[in-house]
Motif scaffolding. Structure first.
Motif: not given
Length: 700
Positions: A176-197
């Motif tokens: 479920l996270l792999l299916e929908i999560g890319p939508h959210l992570a893509a915004f963050a990565v494009d705006l601010f760069g790689p994420l430190d979870v």
């Protein structure tokens, strides 16, 4: 004139339609190939775009029919297909998630570099016009120094509660996270760069059949430089809230990416009295402009440019419009795909093995010996029917498009087989050893020809296979929607005809009526042992909250009824429908008969929603629907389709069809009671306990 980019679609499922429409609207792009092992699905999509059909990727590659491909298959197939396409020198877009791990994404990126071609992630929401405006605000510093980003996806995911359960997102908790999560992570990565979870929290678990829990809520805390990032997923029945909110020192921006609107809340330099007024007026103006703009876009495009459709158009334009430039758009570059998948990997790494491990399926101790075949056994009614048969000591074979059915706890009793409903030979094989077949399949077409191909033809093929296999009974489920239910004074029984002319009825009602007519002809002419069931408005555990037999839904919190909503509706419990179907198969005198499976008249639509409020504490906004207005609006849409879009096959609407949706005519249920001994629930309290309390309507 430049040579157009020839694009092939690998996969012809639901998402392929969105990609195809976007590509068709992209200048300099031509859809030349559709590849899918399902020949019917491939043909339906290819014919609309004048493309060639392929059943295997190897054949597509050898044909040199395209310069680029969009891989639109289930995610577990992405790595293999992507590597083969990239290795063949094809620019490759892969629908999100591009893979099932960051390591797989890196393999794809390396394969693209080695072949000198491009690999793009299908992060479509980054193609929205409003997102580009938000990105410019960030780059220009208009929001000041940004401290927080809240990125959320709050939208019900119906399969969690009502199936189908065999789809890829539900096979493992992480999917479920792999299916929908890319939508959210893509915004963050494009705006601010790689994420430190930093942390991942799960909530609102729901049990799939077999007691296998899945989270419906997920919250990921991360950082990107000096920005605190929160990614939130909520999949229960909730108001649609898909948004990116950025909070900075100079303003707050909220991008509603489901609606393609951007609103910025900033301070102003007015004095103490005018400041709050000016601030609110500015927000009102932004909302008004966004609403008018979107309404104008929808009107001009005749509803063909929804925000979701525009997101795909923007993505395709960014990818294929830059095919000759030295570097791809950073939003859709290979590095972005790797960073997004790495963020999801890191989020999953914060969970315990117990939270990520699906429940082990029960161990098979004996091979089932099915004497019943259920077609459509993974659907709402079908699941209950299969489990009811098993509870009676029967073994069941379920025909499904895949081999992952919703019965992991019943390996000794249920076997799942896959076969096309137009493959007569495969259907005959599936009926081997079976004495009764239940055909609960249904297909919704967009035109009458589509219905004939996708609904009527399969129904006839199943019937012919049943004749060849020598089954004792075929139970086919039609629908009460085929009746003319527009007259309150007319009581409907099984002797009531559908009417000689069904051309002005909705496609579902007309298609089901045509199926019945052709199957009854086979009964008369060739002795098909047929019984027809027409369930009413089916409710109960595993059923949807947003039941379109009651009204037109606007999310989980609002519904416009078909009519005033004060007439009694033909509700029936799913358990009772399953019992009626089994009785039809067993009764010697039921061959050649039809039965309306409707419960006693207990509740109106308003009574039903009042019960949901009283018993679950959820008040749904209910409004009456003017059926004449619905009909008039439908007539205008039909005229536009025919004359503006050239859709000469557009359905001619009728007032009686719209009135029939309100179920104004009452039903008599004497026949199934007297002939079959069928006894649907008559106690109101017991009915509401199953239809509301135990139905899991909201997912928690």
């Amino acid at each position: 004139m430049p040579t157009p980019t020839r694009v092939g679609l690998i996969g012809a499922g639901y998402i392929a339609d969105w990609h195809a429409a976007a590509l068709a609207a992209t200048p300099g792009v031509e859809i030349t190939a559709v590849c899918d092992p399902n020949a019917d699905a491939a043909r339906a999509l290819a014919d609309r775009h004048g493309a060639r059909i392929f059943s295997a990727l190897e054949t597509l590659i050898e044909s040199r029919a395209c310069d680029a491909v969009h891989v639109l298959t289930p995610p577990h197939l992405h790595l293999d297909l992507g590597l083969r396409c990239l290795g063949a020198g094809l620019h490759t877009l892969i629908e999100k998630p591009v893979a099932t791990s960051a390591d797989e994404a890196r393999q794809l990126a390396e394969a693209a570099r080695a072949a000198g071609v491009r690999f793009h992630p299908g992060h479509n929401f980054l193609g929205l016009p409003s997102y580009l405006r938000l990105k410019r605000l960030v780059a220009e510093g208009a929001l000041g120094r940004i401290a927080e980003a809240d990125i959320r996806w709050a939208l019900p995911f119906a399969p969690l509660r009502s199936g189908p359960y065999g789809i890829w997102p539900l096979r493992e908790p992480k999917n479920l996270l792999l299916e929908i999560g890319p939508h959210l992570a893509a915004f963050a990565v494009d705006l601010f760069g790689p994420l430190d979870v930093q942390a991942t929290v799960l909530s609102h678990p729901v049990e799939l059949p077999g007691g296998d829990p899945r989270p419906q809520g997920m919250r990921i805390l991360a950082r990107a430089g000096h920005v605190d990032v929160t990614l939130r997923l909520s999949l229960v029945e909730t108001v649609d809230d898909r948004a990116v909110t950025l909070r900075g020192s100079s303003g707050r921006a909220r991008l509603d990416y489901a609606a393609d609107t951007l609103v910025v809340d900033r301070e102003n330099t007015s004095d103490l009295i005018l400041n709050p007024l000016r601030r609110q007026l500015d927000l009102v103006g932004q909302h008004l402009r966004a609403g008018v703009t979107n309404a104008a876009v929808q009107s001009r495009s005749l509803n063909r440019q929804s925000p979701y459709a525009r997101s795909f158009r923007g993505m395709c334009a960014a990818i294929h419009g830059r095919a000759d430039t030295p570097a791809p758009d950073p939003r859709f570059a290979a590095d972005a795909a790797v960073h997004v998948m790495q963020a999801l990997d890191d989020a999953l790494a914060k969970l315990s093995p117990a939270e990520l491990t699906p429940k082990a399926p029960a161990v098979r101790t004996r091979a089932p010996k099915p004497d019943a075949l259920v077609i459509g056994g993974t659907g709402f009614i079908g699941r209950t029917l299969v489990r009811t048969l098993v509870a009676q000591g029967r073994d069941v074979r379920v025909l499904s498009r895949g081999r992952h059915g919703p019965f992991p706890d019943l390996p000794d009793r249920v076997e799942t087989v896959s076969a096309s409903l137009t493959d007569r030979e495969a259907l005959v094989a599936a009926m081997d050893g079976v004495r009764e077949v239940y055909n609960l399949a249904r297909a919704l077409g967009s035109s009458w020809d589509d219905c004939l191909e996708r609904d009527v033809r399969p129904a006839v093929t199943v019937a012919e296979a049943a004749l060849e296999a020598g089954v004792a009974r075929l139970v086919y489920t039609g629908t009460i929607a085929s009746y003319d239910m527009s007259e309150p004074s007319a009581t409907i029984t099984e002797t009531t005809s559908f009417g000689a002319d069904m051309t002005d009825r909705n496609l579902y009602a007309r298609s089901k009526a045509e199926c019945e007519a052709r199957l009854m002809a086979l009964h008369r002419e060739r002795g098909l042992p047929l019984t027809i069931a027409r369930p009413g408005i089916v409710v109960g555990p595993g059923g949807p909250l947003q039941h379109w037999g009651i009204g037109r839904w606007h999310g989980a919190g609002a519904v416009r009824l078909w009519g005033r909503g004060d007439n009694r509706l033909p509700f029936v419990l799913n358990d009772d429908v399953a019992d009626g179907l089994i009785r039809m198969a067993a009764h010697p005198g039921a061959a050649g008969e039809d039965f309306n499976l409707v419960g006693p008249p207990m509740l109106s639509a308003r009574d039903y929603f009042d019960a949901i409020h009283a018993r679950l504490g959820a008040r749904i906004r209910v409004a009456p629907g003017n059926l004449t207005a619905f009909w008039a609006a439908d007539a205008v849409k039909t005229a536009l389709k025919r004359h503006a879009l050239g859709r000469r096959d557009a359905l001619r609407p009728s007032l009686r069809d719209w009135k029939s949706r309100a179920h104004l005519s009452p039903f008599a249920d004497d026949k199934p009671r007297e002939v079959l001994g069928w006894t649907p629930e008559t106690d109101r309290e017991a009915f509401l306990r199953r239809a509301v309390d135990e139905a899991g309507l909201f997912g928690f």
